[in-house]
Design a protein around this motif. Structure first.
Motif, PDB file in Angstrom:
ATOM      1  N   MET A 261     -11.288  -1.619  -3.077  1.00 27.86           N
ATOM      2  CA  MET A 261     -10.662  -2.490  -4.085  1.00 27.86           C
ATOM      3  C   MET A 261      -9.164  -2.593  -3.810  1.00 27.86           C
ATOM      4  O   MET A 261      -8.523  -1.585  -3.528  1.00 27.86           O
ATOM      5  CB  MET A 261     -10.890  -1.929  -5.483  1.00 27.86           C
ATOM      6  CG  MET A 261     -10.276  -2.788  -6.596  1.00 27.86           C
ATOM      7  SD  MET A 261     -10.664  -2.114  -8.240  1.00 27.86           S
ATOM      8  CE  MET A 261     -12.460  -2.329  -8.238  1.00 27.86           C
ATOM      9  N   PRO A 262      -8.569  -3.789  -3.892  1.00 27.56           N
ATOM     10  CA  PRO A 262      -7.159  -3.933  -3.613  1.00 27.56           C
ATOM     11  C   PRO A 262      -6.310  -3.138  -4.591  1.00 27.56           C
ATOM     12  O   PRO A 262      -6.582  -3.066  -5.784  1.00 27.56           O
ATOM     13  CB  PRO A 262      -6.923  -5.444  -3.748  1.00 27.56           C
ATOM     14  CG  PRO A 262      -8.259  -6.066  -3.550  1.00 27.56           C
ATOM     15  CD  PRO A 262      -9.221  -5.093  -4.137  1.00 27.56           C
ATOM     16  N   THR A 263      -5.269  -2.509  -4.080  1.00 36.31           N
ATOM     17  CA  THR A 263      -4.306  -1.782  -4.889  1.00 36.31           C
ATOM     18  C   THR A 263      -3.129  -2.684  -5.183  1.00 36.31           C
ATOM     19  O   THR A 263      -3.003  -3.759  -4.590  1.00 36.31           O
ATOM     20  CB  THR A 263      -3.832  -0.533  -4.129  1.00 36.31           C
ATOM     21  OG1 THR A 263      -3.114  -0.962  -2.979  1.00 36.31           O
ATOM     22  CG2 THR A 263      -5.009   0.327  -3.711  1.00 36.31           C
ATOM     23  N   PRO A 264      -2.209  -2.282  -6.105  1.00 37.82           N
ATOM     24  CA  PRO A 264      -1.020  -3.086  -6.327  1.00 37.82           C
ATOM     25  C   PRO A 264      -0.233  -3.319  -5.055  1.00 37.82           C
ATOM     26  O   PRO A 264       0.322  -4.396  -4.843  1.00 37.82           O
ATOM     27  CB  PRO A 264      -0.232  -2.240  -7.346  1.00 37.82           C
ATOM     28  CG  PRO A 264      -1.287  -1.499  -8.102  1.00 37.82           C
ATOM     29  CD  PRO A 264      -2.334  -1.191  -7.103  1.00 37.82           C
ATOM     30  N   ALA A 265      -0.181  -2.285  -4.192  1.00 39.58           N
ATOM     31  CA  ALA A 265       0.532  -2.468  -2.922  1.00 39.58           C
ATOM     32  C   ALA A 265      -0.143  -3.511  -2.062  1.00 39.58           C
ATOM     33  O   ALA A 265       0.498  -4.310  -1.372  1.00 39.58           O
ATOM     34  CB  ALA A 265       0.607  -1.129  -2.173  1.00 39.58           C
TER      35      ALA A 265
ATOM     36  N   ARG B   4      -6.736  -4.935   3.501  1.00 34.00           N
ATOM     37  CA  ARG B   4      -8.169  -4.743   3.284  1.00 34.00           C
ATOM     38  C   ARG B   4      -8.610  -3.288   3.407  1.00 34.00           C
ATOM     39  O   ARG B   4      -9.768  -2.995   3.161  1.00 34.00           O
ATOM     40  CB  ARG B   4      -8.947  -5.613   4.282  1.00 34.00           C
ATOM     41  CG  ARG B   4      -8.966  -7.072   3.859  1.00 34.00           C
ATOM     42  CD  ARG B   4      -9.163  -8.010   5.032  1.00 34.00           C
ATOM     43  NE  ARG B   4      -9.219  -9.385   4.559  1.00 34.00           N
ATOM     44  CZ  ARG B   4      -8.153 -10.076   4.168  1.00 34.00           C
ATOM     45  NH1 ARG B   4      -6.953  -9.504   4.188  1.00 34.00           N
ATOM     46  NH2 ARG B   4      -8.264 -11.334   3.758  1.00 34.00           N
ATOM     47  N   ARG B   5      -7.700  -2.410   3.790  1.00 36.47           N
ATOM     48  CA  ARG B   5      -8.047  -0.996   3.910  1.00 36.47           C
ATOM     49  C   ARG B   5      -7.299  -0.206   2.841  1.00 36.47           C
ATOM     50  O   ARG B   5      -6.222   0.345   3.069  1.00 36.47           O
ATOM     51  CB  ARG B   5      -7.662  -0.490   5.306  1.00 36.47           C
ATOM     52  CG  ARG B   5      -8.547  -0.995   6.427  1.00 36.47           C
ATOM     53  CD  ARG B   5      -9.935  -0.384   6.355  1.00 36.47           C
ATOM     54  NE  ARG B   5      -9.897   1.070   6.393  1.00 36.47           N
ATOM     55  CZ  ARG B   5      -9.835   1.772   7.521  1.00 36.47           C
ATOM     56  NH1 ARG B   5      -9.812   1.140   8.706  1.00 36.47           N
ATOM     57  NH2 ARG B   5      -9.810   3.083   7.473  1.00 36.47           N
TER      58      ARG B   5
ATOM     59  N   LEU C 244      -6.232   3.812   3.272  1.00 39.73           N
ATOM     60  CA  LEU C 244      -5.186   4.319   4.158  1.00 39.73           C
ATOM     61  C   LEU C 244      -4.097   5.007   3.343  1.00 39.73           C
ATOM     62  O   LEU C 244      -3.681   4.505   2.300  1.00 39.73           O
ATOM     63  CB  LEU C 244      -4.567   3.177   4.969  1.00 39.73           C
ATOM     64  CG  LEU C 244      -5.502   2.435   5.931  1.00 39.73           C
ATOM     65  CD1 LEU C 244      -4.753   1.283   6.585  1.00 39.73           C
ATOM     66  CD2 LEU C 244      -6.055   3.377   6.984  1.00 39.73           C
ATOM     67  N   ASP C 245      -3.631   6.154   3.836  1.00 39.86           N
ATOM     68  CA  ASP C 245      -2.536   6.820   3.143  1.00 39.86           C
ATOM     69  C   ASP C 245      -1.204   6.214   3.590  1.00 39.86           C
ATOM     70  O   ASP C 245      -1.163   5.348   4.474  1.00 39.86           O
ATOM     71  CB  ASP C 245      -2.562   8.332   3.378  1.00 39.86           C
ATOM     72  CG  ASP C 245      -2.453   8.703   4.854  1.00 39.86           C
ATOM     73  OD1 ASP C 245      -1.793   7.963   5.620  1.00 39.86           O
ATOM     74  OD2 ASP C 245      -3.029   9.738   5.250  1.00 39.86           O
ATOM     75  N   GLU C 246      -0.115   6.704   2.984  1.00 37.74           N
ATOM     76  CA  GLU C 246       1.192   6.117   3.249  1.00 37.74           C
ATOM     77  C   GLU C 246       1.610   6.276   4.708  1.00 37.74           C
ATOM     78  O   GLU C 246       2.195   5.378   5.296  1.00 37.74           O
ATOM     79  CB  GLU C 246       2.246   6.767   2.337  1.00 37.74           C
ATOM     80  CG  GLU C 246       3.613   6.102   2.389  1.00 37.74           C
ATOM     81  CD  GLU C 246       3.585   4.659   1.915  1.00 37.74           C
ATOM     82  OE1 GLU C 246       4.434   3.865   2.386  1.00 37.74           O
ATOM     83  OE2 GLU C 246       2.717   4.330   1.094  1.00 37.74           O
ATOM     84  N   ALA C 247       1.295   7.424   5.293  1.00 36.09           N
ATOM     85  CA  ALA C 247       1.659   7.658   6.691  1.00 36.09           C
ATOM     86  C   ALA C 247       0.908   6.702   7.623  1.00 36.09           C
ATOM     87  O   ALA C 247       1.485   6.179   8.594  1.00 36.09           O
ATOM     88  CB  ALA C 247       1.368   9.109   7.079  1.00 36.09           C
ATOM     89  N   GLN C 248      -0.364   6.471   7.345  1.00 37.80           N
ATOM     90  CA  GLN C 248      -1.150   5.558   8.178  1.00 37.80           C
ATOM     91  C   GLN C 248      -0.649   4.118   8.042  1.00 37.80           C
ATOM     92  O   GLN C 248      -0.560   3.386   9.035  1.00 37.80           O
ATOM     93  CB  GLN C 248      -2.628   5.646   7.794  1.00 37.80           C
ATOM     94  CG  GLN C 248      -3.285   6.971   8.156  1.00 37.80           C
ATOM     95  CD  GLN C 248      -4.697   7.080   7.619  1.00 37.80           C
ATOM     96  OE1 GLN C 248      -4.972   6.706   6.477  1.00 37.80           O
ATOM     97  NE2 GLN C 248      -5.601   7.601   8.431  1.00 37.80           N
TER      98      GLN C 248
ATOM     99  N   GLY D 162       2.507   3.813   9.906  1.00 32.12           N
ATOM    100  CA  GLY D 162       2.247   3.788  11.342  1.00 32.12           C
ATOM    101  C   GLY D 162       1.833   2.406  11.827  1.00 32.12           C
ATOM    102  O   GLY D 162       2.265   1.950  12.886  1.00 32.12           O
ATOM    103  N   LEU D 163       0.989   1.721  11.039  1.00 30.85           N
ATOM    104  CA  LEU D 163       0.581   0.365  11.410  1.00 30.85           C
ATOM    105  C   LEU D 163       1.763  -0.598  11.351  1.00 30.85           C
ATOM    106  O   LEU D 163       1.903  -1.482  12.205  1.00 30.85           O
ATOM    107  CB  LEU D 163      -0.543  -0.101  10.477  1.00 30.85           C
ATOM    108  CG  LEU D 163      -1.915   0.525  10.717  1.00 30.85           C
ATOM    109  CD1 LEU D 163      -2.894   0.116   9.625  1.00 30.85           C
ATOM    110  CD2 LEU D 163      -2.449   0.122  12.088  1.00 30.85           C
TER     111      LEU D 163
END
Length: 220
Positions: A1-5, A68-69, A72-76, A79-80
């Motif tokens: 599900m999409p987050t605010p970010a 769409r992911r 993913l945590d903040e570090a990931q 990184g992208l």
């Protein structure tokens, strides 16, 4: 599900998609223009537009994945974003290197000729489009700074500067193709643009590293 970010990424994904679609025609149109002339600046412009198209495509693909992911945590995610910034930096660096090589190769064999009017028209249109995206990415960068959008902001700022230089060089070739000064304007335009692209590549790469360090400090 999409987050605010993720929802915040929606306008960025749309902007990058529009930028990608509008950039698709540029290498083809510039390639046709190159076939009609012998301008060093125009050949370099073709290479530059092709590399930048790839960088925009990579950035759009990464933003699409980020949106769409949600797992993913903040570090990931950071990184992208840095990967997209590195793609932009690489495109700028490759363009700079190719332009310097072409300028050096044609330094002793400069033969202005052909019809540069198509290339000049493409450069003028490109300047208008790129200026609009420069302002758009500047606004997005102010709203939510990040390595990816900051890199796009710098990329389009560089594209505007390059288009202005290309316009000046091609206008000189069109106005006085046989004049002695035309050779140095055409070649000088390539060198000046290459140096600016190299500087932009360095700034983009170093900013990406600074963003990585900020993320690590926040996690610590």
């Amino acid at each position: 599900m999409p987050t605010p970010a993720d929802d915040d990424l929606a306008p960025r994904e749309r902007t990058l998609l529009v930028a990608l679609l509008l950039s698709l025609w540029a290498p083809f149109a510039t390639g046709v223009a190159v076939a009609m002339s012998h301008s060093t600046t125009q050949v370099a412009d073709f290479v530059r537009r092709s590399a930048e198209l790839l960088a925009v495509a990579v950035s759009w693909a990464i933003v699409r994945r980020l949106r769409r992911r949600g797992d993913l945590d903040e570090a990931q995610r950071a990184g992208l974003e840095r990967a997209a910034a590195r793609a932009v930096a690489a495109a700028l660096a490759v363009s700079a290197g190719v332009m310097l090589f072409l300028a050096a190769a044609r330094l002793r064999a400069f033969e202005p000729g052909g019809d540069v009017r198509l290339g000049l028209a493409i450069a003028v249109l490109g300047l208008a489009v790129n200026a609009a995206f420069w302002r758009r990415f500047a606004r997005l960068a102010r709203e939510r700074p990040g390595a990816l959008i900051d890199a796009q902001h710098r990329l389009y700022r560089a594209k505007v500067a390059v288009d202005a230089c290309v316009i000046a060089a091609l206008a000189t070739v069109l106005w006085a193709p046989g004049h002695a000064v035309t050779r140095w304007v055409d070649l000088g335009g390539s060198v000046a643009v290459a140096l600016y692209l190299a500087w932009s590549a360095w700034r983009t790469a170093t900013d990406g590293r600074r963003h990585r360090d900020r993320v690590r400090q926040a996690e610590g």
